[in-house]
Design a protein around this motif. Sequence first.
Motif, mmCIF file in Angstrom:
data_model
loop_
_atom_site.group_PDB
_atom_site.id
_atom_site.type_symbol
_atom_site.label_atom_id
_atom_site.label_comp_id
_atom_site.label_asym_id
_atom_site.label_seq_id
_atom_site.Cartn_x
_atom_site.Cartn_y
_atom_site.Cartn_z
ATOM 1 N N GLY A 146 0.800 -1.212 0.000
ATOM 2 C CA GLY A 146 0.000 0.000 0.000
ATOM 3 C C GLY A 146 0.833 1.262 0.000
ATOM 4 O O GLY A 146 0.401 2.294 -0.498
ATOM 5 N N ALA A 147 2.037 1.174 0.554
ATOM 6 C CA ALA A 147 2.887 2.355 0.617
ATOM 7 C C ALA A 147 3.509 2.628 -0.745
ATOM 8 O O ALA A 147 3.707 1.714 -1.535
ATOM 9 N N PRO A 148 3.815 3.896 -1.051
ATOM 10 C CA PRO A 148 4.474 4.202 -2.329
ATOM 11 C C PRO A 148 5.887 3.658 -2.373
ATOM 12 O O PRO A 148 6.465 3.285 -1.350
ATOM 13 N N VAL A 149 6.440 3.617 -3.568
ATOM 14 C CA VAL A 149 7.782 3.081 -3.763
ATOM 15 C C VAL A 149 8.791 3.988 -3.067
ATOM 16 O O VAL A 149 8.795 5.206 -3.260
ATOM 17 N N ALA A 150 9.654 3.392 -2.266
ATOM 18 C CA ALA A 150 10.652 4.165 -1.529
ATOM 19 C C ALA A 150 11.848 4.454 -2.412
ATOM 20 O O ALA A 150 12.007 3.892 -3.493
ATOM 21 N N GLY B 134 0.960 4.002 -12.864
ATOM 22 C CA GLY B 134 1.563 3.974 -11.533
ATOM 23 C C GLY B 134 1.357 2.643 -10.840
ATOM 24 O O GLY B 134 2.285 2.108 -10.220
ATOM 25 N N PHE B 135 0.144 2.086 -10.945
ATOM 26 C CA PHE B 135 -0.091 0.786 -10.322
ATOM 27 C C PHE B 135 0.747 -0.293 -10.998
ATOM 28 O O PHE B 135 1.293 -1.173 -10.332
ATOM 29 N N ALA B 136 0.845 -0.224 -12.336
ATOM 30 C CA ALA B 136 1.651 -1.220 -13.046
ATOM 31 C C ALA B 136 3.114 -1.139 -12.607
ATOM 32 O O ALA B 136 3.765 -2.168 -12.400
ATOM 33 N N ALA B 137 3.634 0.077 -12.460
ATOM 34 C CA ALA B 137 5.025 0.234 -12.038
ATOM 35 C C ALA B 137 5.239 -0.351 -10.656
ATOM 36 O O ALA B 137 6.219 -1.071 -10.405
ATOM 37 N N GLY C 98 3.557 15.841 -9.653
ATOM 38 C CA GLY C 98 2.835 15.494 -8.430
ATOM 39 C C GLY C 98 2.015 14.229 -8.558
ATOM 40 O O GLY C 98 2.009 13.390 -7.652
ATOM 41 N N GLY C 99 1.321 14.076 -9.686
ATOM 42 C CA GLY C 99 0.522 12.865 -9.869
ATOM 43 C C GLY C 99 1.370 11.614 -9.955
ATOM 44 O O GLY C 99 1.013 10.569 -9.407
ATOM 45 N N HIS D 299 1.247 8.368 -7.389
ATOM 46 C CA HIS D 299 0.852 7.026 -7.820
ATOM 47 C C HIS D 299 2.008 6.021 -7.792
ATOM 48 O O HIS D 299 1.764 4.821 -7.691
ATOM 49 N N VAL D 300 3.241 6.491 -7.919
ATOM 50 C CA VAL D 300 4.392 5.577 -7.871
ATOM 51 C C VAL D 300 5.110 5.707 -6.532
ATOM 52 O O VAL D 300 5.304 4.735 -5.821
ATOM 53 N N GLY D 301 5.512 6.917 -6.185
ATOM 54 C CA GLY D 301 6.187 7.130 -4.915
ATOM 55 C C GLY D 301 7.434 7.971 -5.070
ATOM 56 O O GLY D 301 7.877 8.272 -6.194
ATOM 57 N N PRO D 302 8.026 8.392 -3.947
ATOM 58 C CA PRO D 302 9.233 9.225 -4.009
ATOM 59 C C PRO D 302 10.437 8.505 -4.587
ATOM 60 O O PRO D 302 11.434 9.143 -4.923
#
Length: 286
Positions: free
Chosen positions: A83-87, A171-174, A200-201, A205-208
């Motif tokens: 659930g967390a964005p990509v670190a 973003g979900f696919a990534a 921003g989007g 959707h992917v993460g920082p």
Amino acid sequence: MQHAGGTPLPPPHGPVPGQGAAMPPHPGPGHPIPPHQHQQHQPQAAPPAPGWPAPPPPTTPPHGAPTAPPPAEATGHIQLPPGAPVALPSPPAGASAPDAAHAAVAVLLIGPAGAGKTSVARHWADTRRVPTAHISLDDVREWVRSGFADPQSGWNDHSEAQYRLARRTCGFAARNFLANGISCILDDAVFPDRPVIGLGGWKRHVGPGLLPIVLLPGLEIVLERNARRTGNRRLSDEEVARIHGRMAGWYGSGLPIIDNSAHDVPTTARLLDDVVARSIASPPSW
């Protein structure tokens, strides 16, 4: 089923409707079982059709042997993204410089129409030493066939909604690829002065951990490449010049920029490797 008094119901005197004839009574003591009653009659399987192999004979487990539970629904080794964005990616321990050829990363390649984003991203993904996927936002947007909102016909609520939907899908696919150890490179024409089509989007959707890199050749190069395009991917020269001028706003943004005006696709992909390595060692602030 029982009577109210608790005694079981007697067996039926005739055949039960829908169940065929009643079983013959068991012979009493001293009366042998007729040979034809040693084994219940089982219907014979129909012969296979010509050209098809016969099915294997059914196997019956030994009497009293435990039966294996039915297999659970399996999806291989696919992991759903957390659930967390990509670190942010971390360089290998003890390594003086990250090896971009082996690191699991998510790269966002930004640039105007005609910059060569798709060609470079595809070549970079094809030639990496680790599994890498290429996700093009334009391709995902064009999944919509009937009712496709072409931005060239005008940017409105309909085209913006389809863009947002495609970006969220990318973003979900990534994240899904990264959760399964597969790097990815995305490409999109992200504008520095337009929040709707901005970073921003993608960050949401992917993460920082997403590494944005700008591909920005000269105007004459993008005009030449755009002239070779067909269909709704080809823009007017005026539109290309306008987009290219707005992309110049990435200078001074702190994002790494590659000017591939004088480089072919393989050379640009090697430059991208160098920039990815530097971005892993010192992630850009965005």
